[in-house]
Design a protein around this motif. Sequence first.
Motif, short mmCIF file in Angstrom:
data_model
loop_
_atom_site.label_atom_id
_atom_site.label_comp_id
_atom_site.label_asym_id
_atom_site.label_seq_id
_atom_site.Cartn_x
_atom_site.Cartn_y
_atom_site.Cartn_z
N ALA A 190 0.83 -1.20 0.00
CA ALA A 190 0.00 0.00 0.00
C ALA A 190 0.86 1.25 0.00
O ALA A 190 0.59 2.22 -0.74
CB ALA A 190 -0.93 0.00 1.21
N VAL A 191 1.92 1.26 0.80
CA VAL A 191 2.81 2.43 0.86
C VAL A 191 3.52 2.63 -0.47
O VAL A 191 3.65 3.76 -0.96
CB VAL A 191 3.82 2.27 2.02
CG1 VAL A 191 4.88 3.36 1.95
CG2 VAL A 191 3.10 2.33 3.36
N ALA A 192 3.97 1.54 -1.08
CA ALA A 192 4.68 1.64 -2.36
C ALA A 192 3.77 2.20 -3.45
O ALA A 192 4.17 3.09 -4.22
CB ALA A 192 5.22 0.28 -2.76
N VAL A 193 2.54 1.68 -3.53
CA VAL A 193 1.60 2.17 -4.54
C VAL A 193 1.23 3.62 -4.27
O VAL A 193 1.18 4.45 -5.19
CB VAL A 193 0.34 1.29 -4.58
CG1 VAL A 193 -0.72 1.91 -5.48
CG2 VAL A 193 0.69 -0.11 -5.07
N ALA A 194 1.00 3.97 -3.01
CA ALA A 194 0.65 5.35 -2.67
C ALA A 194 1.77 6.31 -3.06
O ALA A 194 1.53 7.40 -3.58
CB ALA A 194 0.35 5.47 -1.18
N GLY A 195 3.02 5.90 -2.82
CA GLY A 195 4.15 6.74 -3.21
C GLY A 195 4.23 6.94 -4.71
O GLY A 195 4.48 8.05 -5.19
N ALA A 196 4.01 5.86 -5.47
CA ALA A 196 4.05 5.97 -6.92
C ALA A 196 2.92 6.85 -7.45
O ALA A 196 3.11 7.65 -8.37
CB ALA A 196 3.97 4.58 -7.54
N VAL A 197 1.74 6.71 -6.87
CA VAL A 197 0.59 7.52 -7.29
C VAL A 197 0.83 8.99 -6.97
O VAL A 197 0.52 9.88 -7.78
CB VAL A 197 -0.70 7.01 -6.62
CG1 VAL A 197 -1.86 7.97 -6.88
CG2 VAL A 197 -1.05 5.63 -7.14
N ALA A 198 1.39 9.27 -5.81
CA ALA A 198 1.69 10.66 -5.44
C ALA A 198 2.72 11.27 -6.40
O ALA A 198 2.61 12.44 -6.80
CB ALA A 198 2.21 10.72 -4.01
N ALA A 199 3.71 10.46 -6.78
CA ALA A 199 4.72 10.95 -7.74
C ALA A 199 4.08 11.26 -9.09
O ALA A 199 4.41 12.27 -9.73
CB ALA A 199 5.82 9.90 -7.90
N ALA A 200 3.14 10.41 -9.52
CA ALA A 200 2.44 10.68 -10.77
C ALA A 200 1.59 11.93 -10.65
O ALA A 200 1.50 12.73 -11.60
CB ALA A 200 1.56 9.48 -11.14
N GLY A 201 0.98 12.15 -9.49
CA GLY A 201 0.16 13.34 -9.29
C GLY A 201 0.96 14.62 -9.36
O GLY A 201 0.42 15.68 -9.70
N ALA A 202 2.25 14.54 -9.04
CA ALA A 202 3.10 15.73 -9.06
C ALA A 202 3.23 16.30 -10.47
O ALA A 202 3.62 17.47 -10.64
CB ALA A 202 4.48 15.39 -8.50
N LEU A 203 2.90 15.50 -11.49
CA LEU A 203 2.97 15.99 -12.87
C LEU A 203 1.86 16.97 -13.19
O LEU A 203 1.90 17.64 -14.22
CB LEU A 203 2.89 14.81 -13.84
CG LEU A 203 3.98 13.74 -13.72
CD1 LEU A 203 3.66 12.57 -14.64
CD2 LEU A 203 5.34 14.33 -14.05
N PHE A 204 0.86 17.09 -12.31
CA PHE A 204 -0.32 17.89 -12.61
C PHE A 204 -0.47 19.07 -11.65
O PHE A 204 -1.57 19.43 -11.26
CB PHE A 204 -1.58 17.01 -12.56
CG PHE A 204 -1.50 15.85 -13.51
CD1 PHE A 204 -1.75 16.02 -14.86
CD2 PHE A 204 -1.15 14.59 -13.06
CE1 PHE A 204 -1.67 14.96 -15.75
CE2 PHE A 204 -1.07 13.52 -13.93
CZ PHE A 204 -1.31 13.71 -15.28
N GLY A 205 0.65 19.67 -11.31
CA GLY A 205 0.59 20.89 -10.51
C GLY A 205 0.81 20.63 -9.03
O GLY A 205 0.91 19.48 -8.58
N PRO A 206 0.89 21.72 -8.26
CA PRO A 206 1.20 21.59 -6.83
C PRO A 206 0.17 20.82 -6.02
O PRO A 206 0.49 20.25 -4.98
CB PRO A 206 1.28 23.05 -6.37
CG PRO A 206 0.49 23.82 -7.38
CD PRO A 206 0.69 23.12 -8.67
N TYR A 207 -1.08 20.83 -6.48
CA TYR A 207 -2.12 20.11 -5.75
C TYR A 207 -2.31 18.68 -6.28
O TYR A 207 -3.12 17.93 -5.74
CB TYR A 207 -3.45 20.85 -5.83
CG TYR A 207 -3.41 22.20 -5.16
CD1 TYR A 207 -3.37 22.32 -3.77
CD2 TYR A 207 -3.40 23.37 -5.92
CE1 TYR A 207 -3.33 23.56 -3.16
CE2 TYR A 207 -3.34 24.61 -5.31
CZ TYR A 207 -3.31 24.70 -3.93
OH TYR A 207 -3.25 25.92 -3.32
N GLY A 208 -1.56 18.32 -7.32
CA GLY A 208 -1.68 16.99 -7.90
C GLY A 208 -1.39 15.87 -6.91
O GLY A 208 -2.17 14.91 -6.81
#
Length: 260
Positions: A190-208
Amino acid sequence: MPAISPLDGLRFAFGTLTVIPVRVTRWDREAARGGMLCAPLAGLAVGAAAAGLGLVLLLLGAGAPLAAVATVAVPAVLTRGLHLDGLADTADGLGSGKPAEDALRIMKQSDIGPFGVITLVLTLLAQVAALAQAYDASWARGACAAVVSATLARLALTLAARAGVPAARPEGLGAAVAGVVPLRGAVVAAVAVAGAVAAAGALFGPYGPVRAVLAVVLALAAAEALLRHCTRRFGGVTGDVFGGLAETAATTALIVLSLG
């Protein structure tokens, strides 16, 4: 029995959760443990295929709604509708209001009742609408939503297969994978997937990253709520319940990722 290898886990995950032609060589509990830990990787592959078809249609001039429909169709095809069928059967079992034994018998029937039909239609509509909204925002955001939702859907299965969650029946896929994942392994996944998803979200702005982490938390919370309710009602999990958990997590993630 020889020690489990990472390839055995991957084969189990792709062989049981997708129609991708993979030769599963081991069906024991150790292979099931590796397979359920690898389930998010199967989701990643399914999500990538779904996003790919959506992007091809957008490139060819199709609108966001058609791209969204195609994106939703791919996971259904790549799983032979297994998770959608499980969602419908789970809804029928829960909606019947009958004791656990009778509810489980209803879930095993081949037909779909009114609760299942309504749940299936509303779920698919919500998925298409959320993806269309995401594609309208940008092609990248829609593609990311498709990949993330499919991955979180399978992560929900990893968490549902953790130690302490019983099987409702002595046979079937639910019994084969129930309780095989150590709690520590589920948390690490769960932590690994959450970290990867958060990194992907960073591509879409500061609130990503915030929106991405919120999608993870709410998707898993919704799946966990359903898991606990089904465990109380049925006495444990079944293959149908696993399907319902996957679709619940995917739909919740898509809705969150489409907002803002």
